[in-house]
Design an enzyme around this catalytic site. Sequence first.
Site, PDB file in Angstrom:
ATOM      1  N   ARG A  27      22.609  52.401-110.160  1.00 27.70           N
ATOM      2  CA  ARG A  27      23.097  53.543-110.925  1.00 27.70           C
ATOM      3  C   ARG A  27      23.155  53.234-112.424  1.00 27.70           C
ATOM      4  O   ARG A  27      23.210  54.136-113.239  1.00 27.70           O
ATOM      5  CB  ARG A  27      24.508  53.927-110.455  1.00 27.70           C
ATOM      6  CG  ARG A  27      24.539  54.649-109.126  1.00 27.70           C
ATOM      7  CD  ARG A  27      25.962  54.790-108.632  1.00 27.70           C
ATOM      8  NE  ARG A  27      26.041  55.763-107.546  1.00 27.70           N
ATOM      9  CZ  ARG A  27      26.554  56.972-107.679  1.00 27.70           C
ATOM     10  NH1 ARG A  27      27.015  57.374-108.840  1.00 27.70           N
ATOM     11  NH2 ARG A  27      26.603  57.806-106.646  1.00 27.70           N
ATOM     12  N   GLU A 486      11.569  54.873-121.224  1.00 29.95           N
ATOM     13  CA  GLU A 486      12.722  54.484-120.414  1.00 29.95           C
ATOM     14  C   GLU A 486      12.833  52.976-120.222  1.00 29.95           C
ATOM     15  O   GLU A 486      13.926  52.413-120.333  1.00 29.95           O
ATOM     16  CB  GLU A 486      12.640  55.137-119.025  1.00 29.95           C
ATOM     17  CG  GLU A 486      13.025  56.598-118.979  1.00 29.95           C
ATOM     18  CD  GLU A 486      12.930  57.151-117.575  1.00 29.95           C
ATOM     19  OE1 GLU A 486      13.863  57.862-117.167  1.00 29.95           O
ATOM     20  OE2 GLU A 486      11.931  56.872-116.875  1.00 29.95           O
ATOM     21  N   LYS A 602      21.068  55.967-112.954  1.00 25.75           N
ATOM     22  CA  LYS A 602      20.192  56.585-111.958  1.00 25.75           C
ATOM     23  C   LYS A 602      20.585  58.023-111.687  1.00 25.75           C
ATOM     24  O   LYS A 602      19.745  58.909-111.665  1.00 25.75           O
ATOM     25  CB  LYS A 602      20.248  55.767-110.662  1.00 25.75           C
ATOM     26  CG  LYS A 602      19.349  56.317-109.551  1.00 25.75           C
ATOM     27  CD  LYS A 602      17.891  56.263-109.932  1.00 25.75           C
ATOM     28  CE  LYS A 602      16.992  56.705-108.786  1.00 25.75           C
ATOM     29  NZ  LYS A 602      15.582  56.805-109.207  1.00 25.75           N
TER      30      LYS A 602
END
Length: 607
Positions: A27, A486, A602
Amino acid sequence: MCGIVGVLGQHQAAPILVEALKRLEYRGYDSAGIATINNGKLESRRAVGKLVNLSDLLVHEPLAGKSGIGHTRWATHGVPSTKNAHPHQAGSVAVVHNGIVENFKELREELAQLGIPYKTDTDTETVALLAQYHLSQGDSPRVAAQKTVVRLEGAFALAFLFHGEEDLMIAARKGSPLAIGHGDGEMYVGSDAIALAPLTDRITYLDEGDFAVLTRKSVEITDKNGALANRETRTIAIDSARVDKAGYKHFMAKEIAEQPSVLKNTLQNYIIADGTNIELPANDIDLASIERLTMVACGTAFYAALTAKYWFEKIARVPVEVDVASEFRYREPPVAPGTSALFVSQSGETADTLAALRYMTSQNATIISVVNVPESSIARESDLVLPLHAGVEIGVASTKAFTAQLTVLALLAIKVAYAKGVISEAQYREYISDINRIPGLVSQALGIDTAVQKVARKLATAQDVIFLGRGAMYPIAMEGALKLKEISYIHAEGYPSGELKHGPIALIDKKIPVVVLAPMDSLFEKSVSNMQEVMARSGKVLLLSCQNGLNAASDGTWSTLTMPATPELIAPILYAIPAQLLAYHTAVAKGTDADQPRNLAKSVTVE
């Protein structure tokens, strides 16, 4: 975003909590901590950085006790630091929190007037201070927690632990997901079923506004109105192998490599065995009655929706509006009769997407969702749920979920076209045949991995990269740029090739690589023409096309990657593969963390 886990168990809680938190690392987080109760005493340990730092701390300063809560924090209010890490403890209460308390400043001022100071920069500390205040006024832990929760504005998932209460945990949910796990004489809390997978497969998902009181042998849930709620307990099958790297350096590499088998599984759940028909999950939606479609998503899912716009409009002849959820929800656009709304989300818990869904529900739109978690909030609030069947995706940068989203959306567009009678039986069968080729072609596309590694080593030295695509390849160009940003932290932008001369061409020089996605489709010649404009200005073109395309257009390019020849319908799915590989290998070449890139999470469950 943040990860929550709680245990009322029969064994020492600390190692169980740390292992559960490790399953939530995907996450994204910047600090972690746990709190336990031992002989009635509440204590906590917190550390900045990776979970290994918390584990090291626990070696030197162990925590005993069979009741505990744990947390991985992704900073919103206050920098990553030990004092800002969760759990937050005030007197005899400890709290872990996912979400944002929007009125925390107002609450802080109230507490300050009562002579209660604060020590951190977080909104979460306010929750602990407020609960402790109510305890000091003689309220029971349950009443103190209830009085605290009703004062909170914003989104939150909360777990409370109380000094002297070794068989009590309180959980509450508004906006952010939270689940209860049922064991044998044990109870658990988790923000994600993955965290609880080794502990139990019996899960109860809390609904919006639920308040739960847990002991080792019971759970009592009340709804937002305070009435007892009977929430379903489900048996959830989570394959532990899906959360293992299986020998790969990163989860992202594993998940890229899994795509042929994942997409095969997706197709098997939608196309009948003889390959002649697409079957959707049981529902009462009349696909032929869909007159217009509003598609809403965030991030990579938004690019999946934008790609699907081309399919729905060209194949099904349905007008489509695609919007970013964070803008759509506040614009509150008028909704015409006959509008269906389609929401795309890997987690099914994306806060902005869920809020947009609820707005469209209030406008009486038919709700369709494409999600990877069938038990998620978005799925539960939809009229038709189209699961991806992609398995757990751990890497923050979505890969297999993205290609599965594209595949499911393509299937839906074809099914709608057939239901509306705008394509013939023969065309319908041909489209299905093309779709069925996806796993094999994706497997072939993965064969360029070695060639991509060589290009990526050169790309890693760039400061800026431009991606170009035409038609349905334009959203894939934007997705390729997003992936590169990213995980490699290189500035990249995706543009429609035809827009190059309307501004971006000013950026072209011999230092900027330009990635051109150009399958041999109906727009191939146009793409080549735009590519020539780049090369005429000394731009470094990386051309991706099939062998025939490269034979026709590769002269003068900086580098090329050879893709399999593909039907035009599924080209966007296939060309997502090299975009993923380029981003991944560039990140590896730069030494960045492909699985947990900085500042990203995430599942974005806050605004």
